[in-house]
Design an enzyme around this catalytic site. Structure first.
Site, PDB file in Angstrom:
ATOM      1  N   TYR A 182       3.658   6.504  10.155  1.00 49.39           N
ATOM      2  CA  TYR A 182       2.829   5.356   9.762  1.00 49.39           C
ATOM      3  C   TYR A 182       3.676   4.274   9.090  1.00 49.39           C
ATOM      4  CZ  TYR A 182      -1.355   2.767   8.577  1.00 49.39           C
ATOM      5  OH  TYR A 182      -2.321   1.777   8.514  1.00 49.39           O
ATOM      6  N   LYS A 203       0.649  -0.198  15.039  1.00 52.75           N
ATOM      7  CA  LYS A 203       2.049  -0.259  15.471  1.00 52.75           C
ATOM      8  C   LYS A 203       2.424  -1.453  16.360  1.00 52.75           C
ATOM      9  CE  LYS A 203       3.772   3.103  13.368  1.00 52.75           C
ATOM     10  NZ  LYS A 203       3.621   2.411  12.106  1.00 52.75           N
ATOM     11  N   PRO A 206      -4.673   0.244  18.583  1.00 50.33           N
ATOM     12  CA  PRO A 206      -4.388  -0.217  17.216  1.00 50.33           C
ATOM     13  C   PRO A 206      -4.482   0.861  16.134  1.00 50.33           C
ATOM     14  CG  PRO A 206      -6.508  -1.062  17.971  1.00 50.33           C
ATOM     15  CD  PRO A 206      -5.898  -0.369  19.133  1.00 50.33           C
ATOM     16  N   HIS A 235       0.843  -1.197   0.000  1.00 52.06           N
ATOM     17  CA  HIS A 235       0.000   0.000   0.000  1.00 52.06           C
ATOM     18  C   HIS A 235       0.874   1.241   0.000  1.00 52.06           C
ATOM     19  CE1 HIS A 235      -4.180  -1.593   1.387  1.00 52.06           C
ATOM     20  NE2 HIS A 235      -3.618  -2.365   0.479  1.00 52.06           N
ATOM     21  N   TYR A 244      -9.477   5.279   7.252  1.00 45.40           N
ATOM     22  CA  TYR A 244      -9.675   5.623   8.665  1.00 45.40           C
ATOM     23  C   TYR A 244     -10.720   6.740   8.702  1.00 45.40           C
ATOM     24  CZ  TYR A 244      -5.297   3.190   9.935  1.00 45.40           C
ATOM     25  OH  TYR A 244      -4.325   2.254  10.148  1.00 45.40           O
TER      26      TYR A 244
HETATM   27  P1  RFL Z   1       1.392 -11.973  21.581  1.00 43.53           P
HETATM   28  O1  RFL Z   1       0.924 -12.027  20.198  1.00 43.53           O
HETATM   29  O2  RFL Z   1       0.405 -11.648  22.657  1.00 43.53           O
HETATM   30  O3  RFL Z   1       2.079 -13.374  21.908  1.00 43.53           O
HETATM   31  C1  RFL Z   1       2.479 -13.713  23.222  1.00 43.53           C
HETATM   32  C2  RFL Z   1       2.489 -15.234  23.337  1.00 43.53           C
HETATM   33  O4  RFL Z   1       2.908 -15.593  24.642  1.00 43.53           O
HETATM   34  C3  RFL Z   1       2.048 -16.616  25.134  1.00 43.53           C
HETATM   35  N1  RFL Z   1       2.058 -16.570  26.613  1.00 43.53           N
HETATM   36  C4  RFL Z   1       2.782 -17.406  27.378  1.00 43.53           C
HETATM   37  N2  RFL Z   1       3.610 -18.416  27.069  1.00 43.53           N
HETATM   38  C5  RFL Z   1       4.205 -19.077  28.093  1.00 43.53           C
HETATM   39  N3  RFL Z   1       3.960 -18.777  29.406  1.00 43.53           N
HETATM   40  C6  RFL Z   1       3.156 -17.774  29.755  1.00 43.53           C
HETATM   41  N4  RFL Z   1       2.930 -17.485  31.028  1.00 43.53           N
HETATM   42  C7  RFL Z   1       2.530 -17.028  28.727  1.00 43.53           C
HETATM   43  N5  RFL Z   1       1.657 -15.991  28.712  1.00 43.53           N
HETATM   44  C8  RFL Z   1       1.395 -15.719  27.429  1.00 43.53           C
HETATM   45  C9  RFL Z   1       0.696 -16.297  24.521  1.00 43.53           C
HETATM   46  O5  RFL Z   1      -0.152 -17.442  24.480  1.00 43.53           O
HETATM   47  C10 RFL Z   1       1.104 -15.817  23.139  1.00 43.53           C
HETATM   48  O6  RFL Z   1       1.155 -16.859  22.195  1.00 43.53           O
HETATM   49  O7  RFL Z   1       2.596 -10.928  21.763  1.00 43.53           O
HETATM   50  P2  RFL Z   1       3.812 -10.595  20.745  1.00 43.53           P
HETATM   51  O8  RFL Z   1       4.431 -11.843  20.196  1.00 43.53           O
HETATM   52  O9  RFL Z   1       4.643  -9.601  21.446  1.00 43.53           O
HETATM   53  O10 RFL Z   1       3.089  -9.885  19.493  1.00 43.53           O
HETATM   54  C11 RFL Z   1       2.425  -8.657  19.631  1.00 43.53           C
HETATM   55  C12 RFL Z   1       1.291  -8.537  18.613  1.00 43.53           C
HETATM   56  O11 RFL Z   1       0.499  -9.715  18.690  1.00 43.53           O
HETATM   57  C13 RFL Z   1       0.428  -7.286  18.843  1.00 43.53           C
HETATM   58  O12 RFL Z   1       1.223  -6.180  19.177  1.00 43.53           O
HETATM   59  C14 RFL Z   1      -0.423  -6.920  17.596  1.00 43.53           C
HETATM   60  O13 RFL Z   1      -1.351  -7.915  17.307  1.00 43.53           O
HETATM   61  C15 RFL Z   1      -1.158  -5.585  17.813  1.00 43.53           C
HETATM   62  N6  RFL Z   1      -2.049  -5.221  16.689  1.00 43.53           N
HETATM   63  C16 RFL Z   1      -1.551  -4.650  15.538  1.00 43.53           C
HETATM   64  N7  RFL Z   1      -0.218  -4.471  15.387  1.00 43.53           N
HETATM   65  C17 RFL Z   1       0.290  -3.969  14.216  1.00 43.53           C
HETATM   66  O14 RFL Z   1       1.518  -3.798  14.112  1.00 43.53           O
HETATM   67  N8  RFL Z   1      -0.521  -3.640  13.124  1.00 43.53           N
HETATM   68  C18 RFL Z   1      -1.873  -3.796  13.201  1.00 43.53           C
HETATM   69  O15 RFL Z   1      -2.547  -3.565  12.198  1.00 43.53           O
HETATM   70  C19 RFL Z   1      -2.446  -4.281  14.449  1.00 43.53           C
HETATM   71  N9  RFL Z   1      -3.765  -4.469  14.570  1.00 43.53           N
HETATM   72  C20 RFL Z   1      -3.430  -5.418  16.814  1.00 43.53           C
HETATM   73  C21 RFL Z   1      -4.268  -5.012  15.717  1.00 43.53           C
HETATM   74  C22 RFL Z   1      -3.988  -6.007  17.956  1.00 43.53           C
HETATM   75  C23 RFL Z   1      -5.361  -6.179  18.039  1.00 43.53           C
HETATM   76  N10 RFL Z   1      -5.854  -6.813  19.211  1.00 43.53           N
HETATM   77  C24 RFL Z   1      -6.866  -7.772  19.247  1.00 43.53           C
HETATM   78  C25 RFL Z   1      -5.147  -6.657  20.475  1.00 43.53           C
HETATM   79  C26 RFL Z   1      -5.641  -5.173  15.797  1.00 43.53           C
HETATM   80  C27 RFL Z   1      -6.197  -5.728  16.959  1.00 43.53           C
HETATM   81  C28 RFL Z   1      -7.701  -5.833  17.000  1.00 43.53           C
HETATM   82  C1  PHB Z   2      -6.147  -4.510  10.566  1.00 47.61           C
HETATM   83  O1  PHB Z   2      -6.203  -4.735   9.338  1.00 47.61           O
HETATM   84  O2  PHB Z   2      -6.475  -5.382  11.396  1.00 47.61           O
HETATM   85  C2  PHB Z   2      -5.737  -3.175  11.043  1.00 47.61           C
HETATM   86  C3  PHB Z   2      -5.262  -2.245  10.116  1.00 47.61           C
HETATM   87  C4  PHB Z   2      -4.865  -0.986  10.552  1.00 47.61           C
HETATM   88  C5  PHB Z   2      -4.956  -0.670  11.900  1.00 47.61           C
HETATM   89  C6  PHB Z   2      -5.403  -1.606  12.815  1.00 47.61           C
HETATM   90  C7  PHB Z   2      -5.801  -2.867  12.392  1.00 47.61           C
HETATM   91  O3  PHB Z   2      -4.600   0.578  12.300  1.00 47.61           O
END
Ligand code: RFL
Ligand code: PHB
Length: 388
Positions: free
Chosen positions: A383, A296, A292, A72, A200
């Site tokens: 971004y 980031k 989110p 993108h 957005y």
């Molecule tokens: P995770 O993904 O939470 O993984 C951590 C892992 O550790 C395990 N765990 C344990 N294992 C052993 N012993 C324990 N005591 C433990 N406790 C936990 C868990 O089961 C899990 O498997 O953290 P990690 O690896 O640091 O990754 C971070 C990302 O997952 C997170 O920052 C992103 O998903 C955030 N996020 C977004 N980030 C972006 O860069 N771009 C995006 O577009 C974006 N969109 C989002 C998002 C997060 C969202 N939610 C639901 C929080 C959109 C949403 C809706």
């Molecule tokens: C997504 O596609 O899940 C998404 C994209 C952009 C954001 C957050 C989530 O800022």
């Protein structure tokens, strides 16, 4: 059992770190509390910065990303009757790639399997011992059997609810937190994306985001009160509300259909300092959470992993310097990305208790963004991701 580095958490941070270290000949083990299927079922991030894409390629998992990811070159920000196109490519020379976190995680696991790296799933009661001394170890049980892994270093990649951060004594760590008075209701649907870029949208009814995973799979979000539950929202109610929050020319072209996933995530900004304690190093959501809005979270996890992998590789080559500065180096980028995520959230959401003043400030901000190349460049630069 002994390994050089124990990685706690088999999410994207832990898996990427494991692969980068293994490629450098470092002996790692991953300890994850859930099953692999559970980890893969989580639908989260979709926007990958260039830095994360480069790291995935370096880890040997760039192939599917390069064929199936969508580059993108910009995004649309619509609010207060204005529609601003932010042209990343022209303003910064850089782009982002749309490729789901689920796919990233799937690719990382496949590569770990190929390299036969040890991964313990369903590890219960994980505990860190002696991280402030010279002989740390990790214990857990699995299928009723007790395990102890001795190691040189521990990487805490276990997300916000993990044990690693809480192992650092309370009098040694400082936590900064801001909780927002709303959440995001997200749905996944087999419908065509609204537009070829992300949209957005801020509106008096609240924020909305139209994102995507591929040409036939859309990911859309609505700002909702924290008291709402996913089951309170029928698909029809979701689409109706989304239409009302979009500029009319977008609302008219929105394709709707049944949702295949629906969930609500609360929004918070959180940073825990320092990101290391003795021989324990935190990375990703274990140390910080961003709302989110700026996309980031996963990208910050990637920059932590970049700094930590470089530091550990240098340490095994005889230089401990980067490990000593890891926390300060990672935190400098974390604070800047957190500031950006907070400011995007502030600019585009409806804050029910803050009244007209904030509303007019948001209007002024969009007006400024629409008319200033400098403002658009600042947004675009953040971004697409600040340099590592
Ligand atoms: P995770 O993904 O939470 O993984 C951590 C892992 O550790 C395990 N765990 C344990 N294992 C052993 N012993 C324990 N005591 C433990 N406790 C936990 C868990 O089961 C899990 O498997 O953290 P990690 O690896 O640091 O990754 C971070 C990302 O997952 C997170 O920052 C992103 O998903 C955030 N996020 C977004 N980030 C972006 O860069 N771009 C995006 O577009 C974006 N969109 C989002 C998002 C997060 C969202 N939610 C639901 C929080 C959109 C949403 C809706
Ligand atoms: C997504 O596609 O899940 C998404 C994209 C952009 C954001 C957050 C989530 O800022």
């Amino acid at each position: 059992m002994r390994h050089q580095v124990v990685i706690i958490g088999g999410g994207p941070s832990g898996l990427l770190l494991a692969l980068l270290l293994r490629r450098a000949g470092i002996d790692v083990v991953v300890v994850e509390q859930r099953t692999r299927d559970y980890v893969l079922a989580r639908i989260r991030a979709g926007v990958l910065e260039q830095g994360l894409c480069d790291l995935l390629r370096e880890a040997g998992v760039g192939k599917r990303l390069d064929t199936e990811g969508f580059v993108h070159e910009g995004t649309v920000i619509a609010a207060h009757g204005r529609k601003v196109h932010i042209d990343f490519k022209t303003l910064t020379g850089s782009t982002v790639t749309i490729y789901g976190q689920t796919e990233v995680t799937r690719d990382l696991y496949a590569e770990l399997d190929r390299t036969e790296a040890p991964v313990f799933h369903e590890a219960e009661g994980v505990e860190i011992h002696g991280a402030d001394g010279d002989a740390p170890y990790v214990t857990f049980t699995r299928n009723g059997q007790g395990y102890r892994i001795d190691c040189d270093y521990i990487a805490g990649c276990d997300g916000f609810h993990g044990v690693s951060r809480r192992t650092i004594p309370e009098d040694t760590r400082r936590e900064y937190e801001h909780v927002y008075p709303f959440g995001w209701l997200g749905i996944l649907s087999e419908t065509k994306p609204l537009y070829h870029e992300l949209v957005y949208a801020g509106s008096k009814r609240g924020f909305a985001l139209c994102s995507m995973r591929n040409a036939h799979l859309s990911r859309h979000y609505l700002q909702v009160p924290l008291t709402d539950r996913p089951q309170d929202w029928s698909d029809e109610a979701f689409w109706d509300e989304l239409r009302k929050r979009l500029p009319p020319e977008f609302a008219d072209t929105l394709e709707t259909g049944p949702s295949i996933e629906k969930s609500i995530a609360p929004l918070r900004s959180f940073i825990s300092e320092p990101m290391s304690w003795g021989r324990l190093y935190l990375a990703g959501d274990a140390a910080h959470i961003v709302p989110p809005t700026g996309a980031k979270g996963l990208n910050l996890a990637a920059s932590d992993v970049y700094y930590l992998s470089r530091a550990l590789i240098a340490r095994y080559a005889g230089d401990e310097g980067l490990l000593k500065t890891y926390s300060a180096t990672a935190l400098a980028r974390v604070w800047k990305a957190s500031r950006f995520s907070w400011s995007m959230t502030r600019m585009l959401h409806n804050f029910p208790d803050e009244g007209d003043f904030l509303d007019r400030m948001q209007e002024a901000e969009i007006d400024y963004l629409a008319g200033s190349k400098a403002a658009q460049t600042a947004l675009a630069e953040n971004y697409v991701g600040l340099p590592y």
